[in-house]
Design a protein around this motif. Structure first.
Motif, mmCIF file in Angstrom:
data_model
loop_
_atom_site.group_PDB
_atom_site.id
_atom_site.type_symbol
_atom_site.label_atom_id
_atom_site.label_comp_id
_atom_site.label_asym_id
_atom_site.label_seq_id
_atom_site.Cartn_x
_atom_site.Cartn_y
_atom_site.Cartn_z
ATOM 1 N N ASP A 286 -7.795 1.724 -9.866
ATOM 2 C CA ASP A 286 -6.972 0.662 -10.423
ATOM 3 C C ASP A 286 -6.697 -0.393 -9.354
ATOM 4 O OD1 ASP A 286 -4.910 1.623 -8.790
ATOM 5 O OD2 ASP A 286 -4.079 2.873 -10.378
ATOM 6 N N ALA A 287 -6.123 -1.511 -9.775
ATOM 7 C CA ALA A 287 -5.920 -2.655 -8.872
ATOM 8 C C ALA A 287 -4.975 -2.315 -7.727
ATOM 9 C CB ALA A 287 -5.392 -3.849 -9.655
ATOM 10 N N SER A 288 -3.957 -1.473 -8.000
ATOM 11 C CA SER A 288 -2.984 -1.156 -6.958
ATOM 12 C C SER A 288 -3.625 -0.364 -5.820
ATOM 13 C CB SER A 288 -1.806 -0.371 -7.542
ATOM 14 O OG SER A 288 -2.261 0.849 -8.116
ATOM 15 N N LEU A 289 -4.491 0.595 -6.164
ATOM 16 C CA LEU A 289 -5.174 1.365 -5.125
ATOM 17 C C LEU A 289 -6.145 0.481 -4.361
ATOM 18 C CD1 LEU A 289 -5.804 3.993 -3.702
ATOM 19 C CD2 LEU A 289 -7.447 4.537 -5.521
ATOM 20 N N ALA A 290 -6.831 -0.398 -5.072
ATOM 21 C CA ALA A 290 -7.758 -1.314 -4.399
ATOM 22 C C ALA A 290 -7.006 -2.201 -3.411
ATOM 23 C CB ALA A 290 -8.487 -2.164 -5.428
ATOM 24 N N ALA A 291 -5.781 -2.619 -3.791
ATOM 25 C CA ALA A 291 -4.995 -3.473 -2.897
ATOM 26 C C ALA A 291 -4.570 -2.717 -1.645
ATOM 27 C CB ALA A 291 -3.774 -4.002 -3.633
ATOM 28 N N VAL A 292 -4.308 -1.429 -1.780
ATOM 29 C CA VAL A 292 -3.910 -0.619 -0.622
ATOM 30 C C VAL A 292 -5.014 -0.602 0.433
ATOM 31 C CG1 VAL A 292 -3.402 1.749 0.136
ATOM 32 C CG2 VAL A 292 -2.277 0.816 -1.885
ATOM 33 N N LEU A 293 -6.272 -0.687 -0.023
ATOM 34 C CA LEU A 293 -7.391 -0.674 0.914
ATOM 35 C C LEU A 293 -7.297 -1.802 1.934
ATOM 36 C CD1 LEU A 293 -10.492 0.217 -1.265
ATOM 37 C CD2 LEU A 293 -9.490 1.570 0.559
ATOM 38 N N THR A 294 -6.838 -2.949 1.490
ATOM 39 C CA THR A 294 -6.693 -4.075 2.415
ATOM 40 C C THR A 294 -5.745 -3.724 3.543
ATOM 41 O OG1 THR A 294 -7.126 -5.665 0.654
ATOM 42 C CG2 THR A 294 -6.005 -6.493 2.612
ATOM 43 N N ALA A 295 -4.583 -3.153 3.186
ATOM 44 C CA ALA A 295 -3.604 -2.769 4.202
ATOM 45 C C ALA A 295 -4.169 -1.700 5.125
ATOM 46 C CB ALA A 295 -2.323 -2.275 3.526
ATOM 47 N N SER A 347 -13.018 7.004 0.621
ATOM 48 C CA SER A 347 -13.027 5.540 0.740
ATOM 49 C C SER A 347 -11.879 5.060 1.607
ATOM 50 C CB SER A 347 -12.939 4.902 -0.645
ATOM 51 O OG SER A 347 -14.087 5.164 -1.402
ATOM 52 N N MET A 348 -10.715 5.671 1.464
ATOM 53 C CA MET A 348 -9.557 5.284 2.273
ATOM 54 C C MET A 348 -9.842 5.528 3.755
ATOM 55 S SD MET A 348 -7.084 4.164 0.242
ATOM 56 C CE MET A 348 -5.491 4.511 0.944
ATOM 57 N N VAL A 349 -10.409 6.702 4.047
ATOM 58 C CA VAL A 349 -10.744 7.016 5.438
ATOM 59 C C VAL A 349 -11.799 6.044 5.961
ATOM 60 C CG1 VAL A 349 -11.746 8.751 6.972
ATOM 61 C CG2 VAL A 349 -10.145 9.449 5.176
ATOM 62 N N ALA A 350 -12.790 5.738 5.129
ATOM 63 C CA ALA A 350 -13.857 4.826 5.546
ATOM 64 C C ALA A 350 -13.309 3.426 5.807
ATOM 65 C CB ALA A 350 -14.959 4.778 4.494
ATOM 66 N N MET A 351 -12.374 2.966 4.970
ATOM 67 C CA MET A 351 -11.790 1.637 5.179
ATOM 68 C C MET A 351 -10.989 1.589 6.463
ATOM 69 S SD MET A 351 -12.612 -0.817 3.185
ATOM 70 C CE MET A 351 -11.292 -1.998 3.339
ATOM 71 N N PHE A 352 -10.255 2.653 6.745
ATOM 72 C CA PHE A 352 -9.532 2.717 8.020
ATOM 73 C C PHE A 352 -10.522 2.675 9.182
ATOM 74 C CE2 PHE A 352 -7.625 4.928 11.618
ATOM 75 C CZ PHE A 352 -6.381 4.326 11.700
ATOM 76 N N ALA A 353 -11.646 3.398 9.032
ATOM 77 C CA ALA A 353 -12.663 3.415 10.086
ATOM 78 C C ALA A 353 -13.286 2.038 10.288
ATOM 79 C CB ALA A 353 -13.736 4.444 9.751
ATOM 80 N N VAL A 354 -13.491 1.298 9.201
ATOM 81 C CA VAL A 354 -14.031 -0.060 9.320
ATOM 82 C C VAL A 354 -13.132 -0.905 10.206
ATOM 83 C CG1 VAL A 354 -14.508 -2.205 8.068
ATOM 84 C CG2 VAL A 354 -15.302 -0.028 7.143
ATOM 85 N N GLY A 355 -11.816 -0.852 9.956
ATOM 86 C CA GLY A 355 -10.881 -1.605 10.779
ATOM 87 C C GLY A 355 -10.799 -1.071 12.199
ATOM 88 N N LEU A 356 -10.769 0.268 12.329
ATOM 89 C CA LEU A 356 -10.668 0.885 13.655
ATOM 90 C C LEU A 356 -11.827 0.469 14.545
ATOM 91 C CD1 LEU A 356 -9.288 3.021 15.525
ATOM 92 C CD2 LEU A 356 -10.870 4.693 14.528
ATOM 93 N N PHE A 357 -13.061 0.616 14.054
ATOM 94 C CA PHE A 357 -14.229 0.296 14.878
ATOM 95 C C PHE A 357 -14.422 -1.210 15.028
ATOM 96 C CE2 PHE A 357 -15.537 4.601 13.193
ATOM 97 C CZ PHE A 357 -15.211 5.263 14.370
ATOM 98 N N ALA A 358 -13.835 -2.002 14.105
ATOM 99 C CA ALA A 358 -13.870 -3.458 14.285
ATOM 100 C C ALA A 358 -13.050 -3.887 15.494
ATOM 101 C CB ALA A 358 -13.363 -4.160 13.024
ATOM 102 N N GLY A 359 -12.202 -2.983 15.992
ATOM 103 C CA GLY A 359 -11.469 -3.289 17.227
ATOM 104 C C GLY A 359 -12.396 -3.579 18.387
ATOM 105 N N ALA A 360 -13.662 -3.144 18.278
ATOM 106 C CA ALA A 360 -14.637 -3.428 19.330
ATOM 107 C C ALA A 360 -14.868 -4.924 19.490
ATOM 108 C CB ALA A 360 -15.964 -2.723 19.019
#
Length: 440
Positions: A286-295, A347-360
């Protein structure tokens, strides 16, 4: 370190004009201690500026439906106004760093805050497309000095060895602001009108202008701030700006680090703001879960931005952490793209990983800053940041052109594969970066 010589920036306070006019010392005020209390005060104030302007930028997504209704605009016009901001910001970004190098933070940062403040008040008065576009352009001019300005302050007021870490901390706080900004603004819109909210942002800006005028000074440079500089006559303003940019673009490390940082942050921006939530919705979320991905992605970046600089300093190596981070980011994005349905937790873990490794991508700023003379640090940082946002804009726009009108999950695999491919290219660029870290 680069052996190029360059004129001492006006902010240094040691050029011919400074010697002729001793009163300039009173105006600009020499530093008390590099890395001392005054340094932290000025850096903190500039970081507050970044968080504030990020909140205004983030708030556009929340208040734009209200602006659309009030001003009788179309969705296309609202989208066009957002694009005007992105490209105006990218254009101004290349000049902001060179101007900081030439004039220093004292006059320019207060002027930048004034532009963002004026843009916030213009937003609040939006009744037509013309007003909205004008607000976007004014905001973009001021915002182009925000992130780069805070990084410039870190490079001028702190030892050179801490430049990358201070820049990473700015990104951490800005990312946290992005993660929590939209929910906070959404809550505030339930308590007041969008005009009152934007006028409130403008009122805060007036307070920031006063604080910047009273507190921000240009430091008297020490040896680290003057590395690679000579007190020679400076060219005229416009010629000087293009000369600074040209010298940075001719530096291989600046170009390669901008490429690496650009694909890393650009992919993070595109996935975190747009395509990550769209993928989740295509999987049935749903839209609310998708929005959480951004955060979640911004929280990952908040952790990763200082982490990669700390690891780089610990290992006395810039290239390897940057390359590994970008490669792992490519893996995380590939997992997001090609996951089957009903995998929300992964997906939540993967999105966090995208941001984490983007710290490079923050190591791109570090490498660029360490590859040029001290008087070109602002220009180098602006080039890296400008490329980051240009790539981010491209990666938000191009996949949309490749998708059908009503895409299903399988359609995203072909359209978004451009991101891991570009990340591999960015990692390859990292192999050609000349190491800038000093041996332990």
């Amino acid at each position: 370190m680069s052996s190029l010589s360059s004129p001492v920036p006006e902010s240094a306070g040691v050029g011919p004009e400074y010697k002729k006019h001793p009163g300039a010392r009173i105006l600009h005020g020499p530093h008390r201690t590099i890395g001392g209390v005054e340094a932290w005060l000025i850096w903190s104030l500039c970081t507050v500026f970044v968080i504030w302007l990020f909140a205004i930028q983030t708030g556009y997504a929340v208040v734009s439906p209200d602006i659309q209704r009030t001003a009788s605009l179309t969705v296309v016009q609202i989208s066009l106004a957002g694009s005007v901001y992105t490209w105006a910001f990218a254009l101004c970004q290349f000049f902001s760093g060179a101007l900081l190098d030439r004039f220093g933070s004292r006059p320019l940062m207060a002027v930048a805050v004034a532009f963002v403040t004026a843009g916030a008040f213009l937003y609040a008065q939006t009744t037509s497309m013309g007003t909205l576009v004008a607000a976007q352009i004014v905001l973009a001019i001021g915002s182009s000095f925000g992130f780069v300005g805070a990084g410039y302050i870190g490079g001028q007021w702190f030892p050179a060895a801490r430049y990358g870490l201070m820049f990473g901390l700015v990104q951490t706080l800005a990312s946290l602001g992005s993660a929590f900004g939209q929910p906070a603004i959404s809550w505030q819109l339930g308590q007041m009108t969008w005009q009152q909210l934007l006028n409130g942002f403008g009122a805060l800006g007036v307070l920031l202008i006063v604080l910047f005028v009273l507190l921000v000074r240009n430091p008297t440079p020490g040896p680290e701030q003057l590395r690679g500089t000579t007190a020679t006559a400076r060219p005229p303003l416009l010629a000087g700006i293009f000369t600074s940019l040209g010298r940075c673009f001719s530096n291989r490390n600046v170009v390669l680090s901008a490429a690496l940082a650009g694909v890393s942050f650009g992919s993070m921006l595109a996935m975190g703001v747009l395509w990550g939530p769209r993928l989740m919705q295509a999987r049935g979320a749903d839209a609310s879960l998708a929005a959480v991905l951004t955060a979640v992605s911004w929280l990952g970046l908040a952790v990763g931005a200082p982490l990669f600089n700390l690891l780089s300093d610990h290992w006395h190596n810039r290239r390897v952490p940057a390359i590994v981070g970008v490669l792992l980011q490519a893996v995380a994005i590939s997992v997001l793209i090609y996951l089957p349905k009903e995998t929300n937790s992964v997906s939540m873990v993967a999105m966090f990983a995208v941001g984490l490794f983007a710290g490079a991508h923050m190591l791109g700023f570090t490498v660029a800053g360490e590859s040029v003379p001290g008087a070109l640090v602002g220009s180098a940082a602006a080039i890296v940041n400008g490329v980051c946002f240009i790539v981010g804009g491209v990666l938000q726009a191009v996949p949309g052109k490749l998708l059908p009108e009503n895409p299903v999950l399988s359609d995203y695999g072909g359209a978004l594969v451009i991101m891991p491919i570009l990340l591999l290219v960015g990692a390859a660029a990292g192999f050609f970066i000349k190491e800038t870290a000093q041996p332990g």
